[in-house]
Design a protein around this motif. Structure first.
Motif, short mmCIF file in Angstrom:
data_model
loop_
_atom_site.label_atom_id
_atom_site.label_comp_id
_atom_site.label_asym_id
_atom_site.label_seq_id
_atom_site.Cartn_x
_atom_site.Cartn_y
_atom_site.Cartn_z
N ASN A 197 -7.60 26.37 -0.16
CA ASN A 197 -7.96 25.91 1.19
C ASN A 197 -6.74 25.34 1.91
O ASN A 197 -6.86 24.37 2.66
CB ASN A 197 -9.05 24.83 1.10
N TYR A 198 -5.58 25.97 1.71
CA TYR A 198 -4.34 25.38 2.18
C TYR A 198 -4.24 25.29 3.71
O TYR A 198 -3.45 24.52 4.24
CB TYR A 198 -3.13 26.13 1.62
N THR A 199 -5.03 26.08 4.43
CA THR A 199 -4.98 26.01 5.89
C THR A 199 -5.78 24.85 6.45
O THR A 199 -5.66 24.53 7.63
CB THR A 199 -5.50 27.31 6.52
N GLN A 200 -6.59 24.21 5.61
CA GLN A 200 -7.53 23.19 6.08
C GLN A 200 -6.96 21.78 5.89
O GLN A 200 -6.32 21.48 4.87
CB GLN A 200 -8.85 23.29 5.32
N PRO A 201 -7.19 20.89 6.86
CA PRO A 201 -6.83 19.48 6.64
C PRO A 201 -7.76 18.87 5.59
O PRO A 201 -8.86 19.38 5.34
CB PRO A 201 -7.05 18.84 8.02
N PHE A 202 -7.30 17.81 4.96
CA PHE A 202 -8.15 17.15 3.96
C PHE A 202 -7.84 15.66 3.94
O PHE A 202 -6.80 15.21 4.43
CB PHE A 202 -7.91 17.76 2.57
#
Length: 299
Positions: A197-202
C-alpha cells in the motif's frame, strides 16, 4: 577447499538471467564495474565465493566478501554493488522459506536449536561462513549437474542449509523468520503492508496496532529491523517503484510521481535525484538505453 569448489561451480553455472534449475537458487557473476543499484533484498541467504559486495540499508552499510554470508530475514529496499573487479565476482543466493524453517523448529523441539531472544533482530546481518555451511551449498550446486537427483535430494540439502543457518551466528534471525508470533514476524506484517500500500498515507499508530505492539516498541523494533523509520521505508519503496515505471514511461515523470504517491512534482524530483543520483528524466533515459533496470544479482 569448499570455497574453491564453490567458486568453480558458480563460475560454470552463471547465466545472464541469474536463475538456475533449482527453485529459489540464483547464481551471480559480475566481471566489470557496475554502479550501485537499488533493489529489494528478498528473504535470502547470499554467499560470496570471490569478490566483495557493499550494501546500504537506511543508515547502515554492510560489506561481505569471499567466504562470508549475508542473511536478509525481511524483504528490504537496499542499494548495493560489487567493489572488487580485478577478478570476476561470483556469488550464490537461496530464498529462505519460512514454512520450511517452521517445520524444522517443530521437529527439533523448543530447546534445540536455542530459543530466540525475543527482540527483533536486524533485517540484514553478515557473518563468516562455517565449513559445514559451505559444504552443504557446494553439494546443492553439484546437483545442477545431476538433474535426475534433484527431485529427491534438493529438499534435503536445502533443509541442511537452513539448519546450519538456524544453529549458526545469525540463527536467531532465521529462527524468528519461521515463528508466526516472533518480534520479527510482527514487524514483517507492517513492512508487507507498506510494500502493498505504498501509495497510501498511513498513521504509525495503525501500523503499531497491526503489529501488535505499542507505538514506542513498534518504532524501536521497526528501526532495528529496517534501519529506517516507517515513513523513510515507504519513501524507498515509492522511489524504487517509480524507477521501474520510468523505464517504460520515460516521458511521463509527473504522472509516474503521482502514481507512486507524490502529489508534489518538485518533491518527487528532489527525492528521486537524491536516491538515484540523477533527475527522473535523465535517469529514465539512462535506463531506457540499457533496456530497463538491471536485474538484482545478490542482496
Amino acid at each position: 577447499m569448499s570455497l574453491d569448489e564453490l567458486r568453480d561451480l558458480l563460475e560454470r553455472h552463471a547465466r545472464r538471467g541469474l536463475a538456475t534449475a533449482i527453485d529459489g537458487v540464483r547464481v551471480c557473476k559480475v566481471d566489470h564495474a557496475v554502479p550501485p543499484e537499488s533493489s529489494m533484498s528478498g528473504t535470502v541467504l547470499a554467499i560470496i565465493a570471490q569478490g566483495c559486495k557493499r550494501l546500504a540499508l537506511g543508515d547502515r552499510v554492510y560489506e561481505y566478501g569471499a567466504g562470508q554470508y549475508l542473511v536478509a530475514s525481511v524483504d528490504l529496499p537496499v542499494t548495493g554493488h560489487f567493489v572488487e573487479t580485478a577478478r570476476p565476482s561470483v556469488g550464490f543466493a537461496m530464498t529462505l522459506e519460512p514454512a520450511v524453517i517452521a517445520e524444522l523448529l517443530l521437529q527439533t523441539g523448543p530447546e534445540e536449536p536455542p530459543r530466540s531472544t525475543g527482540a527483533a533482530p536486524p533485517g540484514i546481518a553478515v557473518s563468516d561462513a562455517p565449513d559445514e555451511l559451505l559444504d552443504a551449498v557446494v553439494r546443492l550446486l553439484r546437483l545442477l549437474d545431476r538433474p535426475e537427483d534433484q527431485k529427491a535430494l534438493v529438499p534435503l540439502v536445502k533443509r541442511e542449509i537452513l539448519w546450519r543457518l538456524m544453529t549458526g551466528e545469525q540463527g536467531d534471525a532465521v529462527r524468528q523468520l519461521g515463528l508466526a508470533d516472533s518480534s520479527l514476524s510482527h514487524i514483517e506484517r507492517a513492512v508487507r503492508w507498506i510494500r502493498e500500500n505504498y501509495t497510501q498515507p498511513f498513521r504509525v499508530e495503525e501500523l503499531a496496532q497491526l503489529s501488535g505492539m505499542s507505538v514506542s516498541a513498534f518504532h524501536r523494533n521497526f528501526h532495528v529491523v529496517t534501519a529506517m523509520s516507517p515513513i523513510q521505508f515507504q519513501k524507498q519503496i515509492r522511489l524504487q517503484a517509480a524507477r521501474l515505471l520510468l523505464a517504460n514511461h520515460p516521458n511521463d515523470v509527473t504522472g509516474v510521481g503521482q502514481r507512486v504517491g507524490y502529489d508534489n512534482p518538485s518533491q518527487f524530483s528532489r527525492e528521486y535525484r537524491r536516491q538515484f543520483g540523477a533527475p527522473p528524466s535523465v535517469d529514465a533515459a539512462r535506463l531506457r538505453g540499457r533496456a530497463g533496470p538491471a536485474p538484482a544479482a545478490l542482496p
